[in-house]
Design a protein around this motif. Structure first.
Motif, short mmCIF file in Angstrom:
data_model
loop_
_atom_site.label_atom_id
_atom_site.label_comp_id
_atom_site.label_asym_id
_atom_site.label_seq_id
_atom_site.Cartn_x
_atom_site.Cartn_y
_atom_site.Cartn_z
N THR A 1 0.78 -1.22 -0.06
CA THR A 1 0.05 -0.03 -0.12
C THR A 1 0.82 1.32 0.09
O THR A 1 0.34 2.45 0.18
N TYR A 2 2.22 0.92 -0.32
CA TYR A 2 2.98 2.16 -0.34
C TYR A 2 3.59 2.66 -1.73
O TYR A 2 4.54 3.33 -1.87
N GLY A 3 3.03 1.83 -2.61
CA GLY A 3 3.55 2.14 -3.95
C GLY A 3 4.71 1.20 -4.36
O GLY A 3 5.03 1.31 -5.64
N ASN A 4 4.85 0.28 -3.75
CA ASN A 4 6.06 -0.56 -4.21
C ASN A 4 5.61 -1.88 -4.88
O ASN A 4 4.66 -2.55 -4.29
N VAL A 5 5.96 -2.19 -6.08
CA VAL A 5 5.52 -3.32 -6.74
C VAL A 5 6.54 -4.31 -7.26
O VAL A 5 7.80 -3.68 -7.98
N LEU A 6 6.53 -5.45 -7.18
CA LEU A 6 7.81 -6.32 -7.45
C LEU A 6 7.15 -7.53 -8.29
O LEU A 6 6.05 -7.90 -8.14
N HIS A 7 7.73 -8.00 -9.30
CA HIS A 7 7.24 -9.07 -9.77
C HIS A 7 8.03 -10.38 -9.36
O HIS A 7 9.22 -10.33 -8.76
N VAL A 8 7.18 -11.54 -9.31
CA VAL A 8 7.84 -12.86 -8.69
C VAL A 8 8.07 -14.10 -9.67
O VAL A 8 7.75 -15.03 -9.52
N GLY A 9 8.49 -13.43 -10.92
CA GLY A 9 8.75 -14.45 -11.93
C GLY A 9 7.41 -14.79 -12.98
O GLY A 9 6.58 -14.26 -12.39
N GLU A 10 7.76 -15.57 -13.81
CA GLU A 10 6.48 -16.12 -14.74
C GLU A 10 5.96 -17.25 -14.57
O GLU A 10 6.93 -18.26 -14.00
N ARG A 11 4.92 -17.77 -14.88
CA ARG A 11 4.50 -19.16 -14.85
C ARG A 11 4.21 -19.73 -16.38
O ARG A 11 3.44 -18.77 -16.98
N GLU A 12 4.52 -20.79 -16.72
CA GLU A 12 4.04 -21.39 -18.23
C GLU A 12 2.57 -21.91 -17.73
O GLU A 12 2.47 -23.08 -16.90
N CYS A 13 1.53 -21.61 -18.34
CA CYS A 13 0.17 -22.01 -18.36
C CYS A 13 -0.40 -22.32 -19.65
O CYS A 13 -1.73 -22.43 -19.99
N SER A 14 0.41 -23.07 -20.39
CA SER A 14 -0.13 -23.44 -21.72
C SER A 14 -0.75 -24.75 -21.78
O SER A 14 -1.42 -25.01 -22.80
N ILE A 15 -0.62 -25.64 -21.02
CA ILE A 15 -1.06 -26.70 -21.07
C ILE A 15 -2.47 -26.87 -20.42
O ILE A 15 -2.93 -26.68 -19.00
N GLN A 16 -3.74 -26.81 -21.43
CA GLN A 16 -5.05 -26.58 -20.92
C GLN A 16 -5.92 -27.50 -21.71
O GLN A 16 -5.61 -28.10 -22.90
N ARG A 17 -7.18 -27.89 -21.15
CA ARG A 17 -8.20 -28.35 -22.17
C ARG A 17 -9.42 -27.47 -21.89
O ARG A 17 -9.87 -27.00 -20.72
N ARG A 18 -10.26 -27.01 -22.77
CA ARG A 18 -11.41 -26.41 -22.83
C ARG A 18 -10.93 -24.92 -22.03
O ARG A 18 -11.91 -24.41 -21.38
N ASN A 19 -9.90 -24.43 -22.38
CA ASN A 19 -9.26 -23.01 -22.01
C ASN A 19 -9.08 -23.19 -20.48
O ASN A 19 -9.03 -22.17 -19.68
N GLN A 20 -9.17 -24.16 -19.92
CA GLN A 20 -8.82 -24.40 -18.23
C GLN A 20 -7.56 -24.88 -18.23
O GLN A 20 -7.29 -26.31 -18.74
#
Length: 460
Positions: free
Chosen positions: A210-229
């Protein structure tokens, strides 16, 4: 820090939140429907309140009943988990007006990112790249005209909502009309977007205090899907170079800062395999099902971080402080029958033995003797494997799934094993159409779930 938190959810995510609270010395309050009286999250919480019958609309989606339970239990905050009311701005607003803390972003932010039209406009203003999208559709003729302007293929999406629900790809006008016949654009707004046929689903985990600090914690690969799930997720993505990783991380931070986002969330992108370009998709203002893979490679407890941010604590970290070690893979274990088009398979669990051993984590909401209810989402557990490399993580996951035993219900464990043994998956040759292109042929037309089973609530 809070003394007592009510968890407005059930299943494995409720158990996960209870564990985080226990480590922070916070008392927990579970809520449950009539059929969940003996559920694991109820047994593990310090207090439990019945909030209604099995029908989720009268229990887990009953805002007033949940807030009344929070008041009665003298809770100071409510954690919504994922699914159910986690992305409901009206609920977040009611919680705040009741004098409680909503563990998540503000109602205003949820409302903004929940409306895809508004979210796209905000991200476009922030300079994020995105595919061509349309205005909300008025009728079939309007949709066909819009598709002609955008160019086929297109994807039909609801303006609000997530979890891959009610999305349809159309390669021509006939397919578009067929898709439109499955939805009602007059009752729930839909729009069209350019469909990238060879895409990978890349999402970036963010934390914002809540003080304006933003960090990213890396990415995730979510390509394995069925019916967009999503079915299987991993971190990091084998598709990204260090330069691409830096680029997409910076875009996620820019997206969050542009709307003054707070708490934990996820910025989702499509990566065009052919061009290597990222396109903004959406922002999920909640904890994700797949948060565990990020926790495994960073050592950061994202649920505890959610609670700390909501309590007013600063991040007290810099981007360079976040280290990424090894590779993690998560398999969602669902009570469903892969041989019958993944139809849900509720029932009594006769025998239950979780996977274990070095570098394996299981987040579950069930145990032997429990009943998987037909009223809610079919996911019963998540198995997460952490290895030194992607190949190492795959081997550990294969071993873990081989010893995971659940009887009395059908599960998708064999389907997950098929993925892990697929040579295309092992080489990283994947995209969002992997299940349909690289595995046993699955015809969508043959796998329509009947209306009775559509009542299952997706957990996204």
């Amino acid at each position: 820090m809070f003394k007592r938190i009510l968890i407005a959810n059930r299943g494995e995510i409720a158990v996960r939140i209870i564990r985080a609270c226990q480590e922070l010395d916070i008392e927990t309050v579970a809520v449950y429907s009539d059929v969940d009286a003996e559920a694991l999250h109820v047994q593990l919480a310090d207090y439990a309140y019945n909030i209604g019958p099995a029908d989720a609309m009268k229990s887990y989606l009953n805002m007033d009943a949940i807030i009344m339970a929070a008041k009665a239990s003298k809770s100071e905050a409510i954690h919504p988990g994922y699914g159910f009311l986690s992305e409901n701005a009206d609920f977040a607003e009611k919680v705040t007006k009741a004098g409680l803390i909503f563990i998540g972003p503000s109602a205003e932010i949820i409302r903004q990112v929940g409306n895809k039209d508004a979210a796209r406009a905000a991200m476009k203003a922030a300079g994020l790249p995105m595919t061509i999208g349309s205005e909300p559709i008025v009728n079939n003729e309007h949709a066909c005209n819009l598709a002609g302007e955008i160019g086929y293929p297109v994807i039909l999406k609801p303006v609000s909502g997530g979890g891959g629900k009610s999305m349809y790809v159309a390669n021509n006008q006939l397919e578009l009309i067929s898709a439109l016949n499955k939805v009602d654009v007059t009752r729930s707004p839909f729009y069209l977007e350019t469909y990238i046929s060879e895409a990978r689903h890349i999402e970036v985990q963010i934390m914002a205090d809540t003080y304006g600090n933003v960090l990213h914690v890396g990415e995730r690969e979510c390509s394995i899907q069925r019916r967009n799930q999503k079915v299987l997720e991993e971190s990091p993505s084998s598709a990204l170079t260090p330069e691409m990783r830096t680029t997409v991380g910076a875009m996620a931070i820019r997206a969050a800062k542009s709307i003054y986002y707070t708490n934990v969330g996820t910025v989702e992108f499509l990566l065009d395999v052919k061009t290597g370009k990222f396109y903004f998709m959406e922002i999920n203002p909640r904890i994700q099902v797949e948060h565990a893979v990020t926790e495994m490679v960073t050592g950061i407890d994202l649920v505890r971080r959610q609670i700390r941010i909501a309590a007013g604590e600063p991040l007290n970290k810099k981007q360079e402080d976040i280290l990424f070690i090894g590779h993690a893979i998560e398999c969602r274990i669902n009570a469903e029958d892969p041989e019958q088009c993944f139809i849900p398979s509720p029932g009594h669990i006769d025998f239950y033995h979780e996977a274990g051993g070095p570098r394996v984590r299981v987040d579950s909401g069930v145990c032997a003797g429990m009943t998987v209810q037909p009223h809610y989402d079919s996911m019963v557990a998540k198995v997460i494997a952490h290895g030194r490399t992607r190949g190492d993580a795959i081997k550990i996951m294969r071993r873990a799934l081989a010893e995971y035993r659940i009887s009395g219900i059908k599960t998708n464990i064999s389907f997950q094993q098929e993925i892990l043994n697929n040579p295309h998956f092992c080489s990283g040759n994947i995209d969002t159409q992997f299940v349909y292109k690289r595995m046993t042929p699955i015809q969508e037309a043959e796998c329509e779930i009947d209306s009775e089973n559509k009542k299952y609530y997706s957990q996204g």
